[in-house]
Design a protein around this motif. Structure first.
Motif, PDB file in Angstrom:
ATOM      1  N   LYS A 167      12.833  49.379  76.667  1.00 22.72           N
ATOM      2  CA  LYS A 167      13.398  50.382  77.573  1.00 22.72           C
ATOM      3  C   LYS A 167      13.272  49.991  79.043  1.00 22.72           C
ATOM      4  O   LYS A 167      13.939  50.581  79.896  1.00 22.72           O
ATOM      5  CB  LYS A 167      12.734  51.737  77.328  1.00 22.72           C
ATOM      6  CG  LYS A 167      13.198  52.423  76.050  1.00 22.72           C
ATOM      7  CD  LYS A 167      12.539  53.788  75.875  1.00 22.72           C
ATOM      8  CE  LYS A 167      13.080  54.508  74.648  1.00 22.72           C
ATOM      9  NZ  LYS A 167      12.444  55.833  74.452  1.00 22.72           N
TER      10      LYS A 167
ATOM     11  N   ALA B 278      19.295  53.046  67.982  1.00 21.93           N
ATOM     12  CA  ALA B 278      18.872  54.436  67.796  1.00 21.93           C
ATOM     13  C   ALA B 278      17.715  54.815  68.705  1.00 21.93           C
ATOM     14  O   ALA B 278      17.692  55.914  69.271  1.00 21.93           O
ATOM     15  CB  ALA B 278      18.482  54.663  66.334  1.00 21.93           C
ATOM     16  N   ASP B 279      16.742  53.919  68.861  1.00 20.99           N
ATOM     17  CA  ASP B 279      15.496  54.281  69.539  1.00 20.99           C
ATOM     18  C   ASP B 279      15.428  53.857  71.000  1.00 20.99           C
ATOM     19  O   ASP B 279      14.542  54.310  71.728  1.00 20.99           O
ATOM     20  CB  ASP B 279      14.307  53.663  68.793  1.00 20.99           C
ATOM     21  CG  ASP B 279      14.082  54.295  67.435  1.00 20.99           C
ATOM     22  OD1 ASP B 279      14.535  55.438  67.238  1.00 20.99           O
ATOM     23  OD2 ASP B 279      13.470  53.653  66.564  1.00 20.99           O
TER      24      ASP B 279
ATOM     25  N   GLY C 250      20.258  55.055  73.175  1.00 22.16           N
ATOM     26  CA  GLY C 250      20.754  56.407  73.416  1.00 22.16           C
ATOM     27  C   GLY C 250      22.262  56.446  73.581  1.00 22.16           C
ATOM     28  O   GLY C 250      23.013  55.744  72.895  1.00 22.16           O
ATOM     29  N   THR C 251      22.741  57.250  74.539  1.00 24.08           N
ATOM     30  CA  THR C 251      24.180  57.469  74.691  1.00 24.08           C
ATOM     31  C   THR C 251      24.933  56.211  75.117  1.00 24.08           C
ATOM     32  O   THR C 251      26.154  56.151  74.971  1.00 24.08           O
ATOM     33  CB  THR C 251      24.445  58.584  75.718  1.00 24.08           C
ATOM     34  OG1 THR C 251      23.808  58.246  76.962  1.00 24.08           O
ATOM     35  CG2 THR C 251      23.897  59.914  75.226  1.00 24.08           C
TER      36      THR C 251
ATOM     37  N   SER D 223      27.102  54.916  72.323  1.00 21.92           N
ATOM     38  CA  SER D 223      27.964  55.885  71.637  1.00 21.92           C
ATOM     39  C   SER D 223      29.258  55.265  71.118  1.00 21.92           C
ATOM     40  O   SER D 223      29.653  55.503  69.967  1.00 21.92           O
ATOM     41  CB  SER D 223      28.265  57.071  72.555  1.00 21.92           C
ATOM     42  OG  SER D 223      28.893  56.636  73.750  1.00 21.92           O
TER      43      SER D 223
ATOM     44  N   TRP E 143      20.585  57.839  62.331  1.00 22.77           N
ATOM     45  CA  TRP E 143      19.579  57.905  63.396  1.00 22.77           C
ATOM     46  C   TRP E 143      20.222  57.600  64.747  1.00 22.77           C
ATOM     47  O   TRP E 143      19.932  58.270  65.745  1.00 22.77           O
ATOM     48  CB  TRP E 143      18.459  56.904  63.134  1.00 22.77           C
ATOM     49  CG  TRP E 143      17.679  57.154  61.880  1.00 22.77           C
ATOM     50  CD1 TRP E 143      17.839  58.190  60.998  1.00 22.77           C
ATOM     51  CD2 TRP E 143      16.629  56.342  61.354  1.00 22.77           C
ATOM     52  NE1 TRP E 143      16.950  58.076  59.955  1.00 22.77           N
ATOM     53  CE2 TRP E 143      16.197  56.952  60.147  1.00 22.77           C
ATOM     54  CE3 TRP E 143      16.021  55.169  61.776  1.00 22.77           C
ATOM     55  CZ2 TRP E 143      15.171  56.414  59.371  1.00 22.77           C
ATOM     56  CZ3 TRP E 143      15.006  54.632  61.002  1.00 22.77           C
ATOM     57  CH2 TRP E 143      14.582  55.250  59.813  1.00 22.77           C
TER      58      TRP E 143
ATOM     59  N   ALA F 257      22.183  60.506  66.026  1.00 24.17           N
ATOM     60  CA  ALA F 257      21.359  61.584  66.578  1.00 24.17           C
ATOM     61  C   ALA F 257      21.007  61.344  68.035  1.00 24.17           C
ATOM     62  O   ALA F 257      20.852  62.296  68.809  1.00 24.17           O
ATOM     63  CB  ALA F 257      20.084  61.738  65.751  1.00 24.17           C
ATOM     64  N   SER F 258      20.879  60.085  68.426  1.00 24.16           N
ATOM     65  CA  SER F 258      20.479  59.787  69.804  1.00 24.16           C
ATOM     66  C   SER F 258      21.654  59.455  70.713  1.00 24.16           C
ATOM     67  O   SER F 258      21.531  59.545  71.935  1.00 24.16           O
ATOM     68  CB  SER F 258      19.488  58.615  69.824  1.00 24.16           C
ATOM     69  OG  SER F 258      20.083  57.439  69.307  1.00 24.16           O
ATOM     70  N   SER F 259      22.797  59.078  70.134  1.00 21.10           N
ATOM     71  CA  SER F 259      23.885  58.580  70.980  1.00 21.10           C
ATOM     72  C   SER F 259      25.101  59.494  71.040  1.00 21.10           C
ATOM     73  O   SER F 259      25.860  59.448  72.012  1.00 21.10           O
ATOM     74  CB  SER F 259      24.336  57.197  70.493  1.00 21.10           C
ATOM     75  OG  SER F 259      24.943  57.280  69.214  1.00 21.10           O
TER      76      SER F 259
ATOM     77  N   ARG G 189      16.377  64.017  62.415  1.00 20.18           N
ATOM     78  CA  ARG G 189      16.236  63.775  63.850  1.00 20.18           C
ATOM     79  C   ARG G 189      17.032  64.759  64.712  1.00 20.18           C
ATOM     80  O   ARG G 189      16.814  64.828  65.918  1.00 20.18           O
ATOM     81  CB  ARG G 189      16.669  62.345  64.188  1.00 20.18           C
ATOM     82  CG  ARG G 189      15.729  61.267  63.660  1.00 20.18           C
ATOM     83  CD  ARG G 189      16.073  59.913  64.227  1.00 20.18           C
ATOM     84  NE  ARG G 189      15.097  58.895  63.835  1.00 20.18           N
ATOM     85  CZ  ARG G 189      14.869  57.780  64.518  1.00 20.18           C
ATOM     86  NH1 ARG G 189      15.543  57.530  65.630  1.00 20.18           N
ATOM     87  NH2 ARG G 189      13.979  56.905  64.097  1.00 20.18           N
TER      88      ARG G 189
END
Length: 332
Positions: free
Chosen positions: A120, A152-153, A156-157, A160, A180, A183-185, A217
């Protein structure tokens, strides 16, 4: 003559052997010495590391029956002498170089928070470009899967558009990991809709576990609405999924009033908020039953126990009442 094809393990000698692996499209390409060490579970740590980056540490000849996560051989059939230069790099050594860090991530049995947090710190678009390139550049299912875990972790977006592309082409192959990533993107409604559509093809027997692993999630009350239309029999995965959605006490009362299977699912949902079995799906969420009138808990549960007094129900009611302060959150 210049060396153009080097052994995947030692990165020094020319390739002498092309050995078929459990991924037929991705054989091992090794020198004679490394081939011998591979077959005798006697690779040096850096040789194991180089192979794990390409083939993943889950291949039969590389997996954790034979090697620790630092590449140390557990059951070598030959002596393994290791110099300092032949040890694998540490996270601290690779964390500032994105490509080296992605290599390192592939060799981990699980994608833990230390690697996620290190990733990150890098530029999101650069990660996305590299992860996409690695995904499409390999035939290895496990390596592809690790790239989707990172999407996924970590991404994020930012991922997408790629996640939507993968849903159109690879949803069957990578359903859980794409769920997964969704759910995050993706917007929650879109992500859940895609998963609900995919779950229509799942058998009744497999549906509870598939739903749990793909939907937990999202933590959404829409999942609880969907469950009310799709639960036809009791399965403990339903209660695990429901607890991950942080249901309200009103919902739990409604399910108790519905009778089986929903009354049993409601009891499991409440008890699961303790995470007493270290459930990997819900422990990290620390779920609660929300907006609870604390004074209603015992009368309603004991009333239900009078109607359905089997040992399982008696045990669950006892657990819930004893631990109500940990399970329920007060509120209107």
């Amino acid at each position: 003559m210049a060396v153009t094809h080097l052994c995947e393990a030692c990165k020094r000698n020319e390739i002498d052997v092309v050995k078929i692996s459990d991924e037929p499209a991705q054989p091992y390409r090794l020198c004679n010495d490394c081939h011998g060490r591979l077959l005798t579970y006697s690779l040096r740590p850096i040789e194991w590391y180089h192979l794990a980056i390409i083939h993943s540490p889950k291949k039969f000849l590389l997996h954790d029956d034979f090697y620790e996560e630092d590449g140390e051989a557990c059951q070598p059939e030959e002596d393994v002498l290791v110099t300092a230069e032949e040890k694998i790099p540490t996270l601290q050594a690779v964390q500032h170089d994105l490509e080296s860090l992605l290599d390192f991530s592939i060799t981990r049995w699980f994608l833990h928070n230390d690697v996620i947090n290190a990733l990150k710190k890098h530029d999101t678009q650069k990660i996305l470009m590299s992860v996409r390139s690695r995904f499409y550049g390999t035939e290895n299912h496990e390596v592809k899967s690790r790239m989707l875990e990172i999407a996924a972790d970590v991404l994020g977006t930012a991922a997408s558009d790629w996640v939507r592309e993968l849903w159109e082409n690879d949803a069957d192959k990578f359903f859980h990991l794409l769920s997964w990533a969704a759910a995050s993107s993706l917007p929650a409604e879109e992500g859940m809709r895609r998963i609900f559509d995919q779950l229509k093809c799942v058998s009744e027997k497999e549906l509870p576990m598939m739903a749990l692993s793909s939907l937990y999630r999202f933590r959404s009350h829409h999942i609880l609405d969907w469950m009310e239309s799709h639960c036809s029999s009791f399965n403990d995965s339903w209660g695990r999924l429901a607890s991950a959605c942080f249901p309200t006490w009103l919902r739990m009362k409604s399910w108790l009033n519905k009778g089986r299977p929903f009354s049993l699912i409601a009891l499991d949902t409440m008890a699961n908020c303790l995470a007493v079995k270290n459930d990997p799906f819900i422990e990290e969420l620390s779920p609660k039953i929300l907006r609870t009138d604390i004074n209603e808990i015992e009368p309603i549960l004991y009333d239900y126990l009078q109607e359905d007094g089997v040992p399982r129900v008696k045990t669950k009611v006892g657990i819930i009442v004893k631990n109500k302060e940990a399970i329920f959150e007060k509120g209107e």
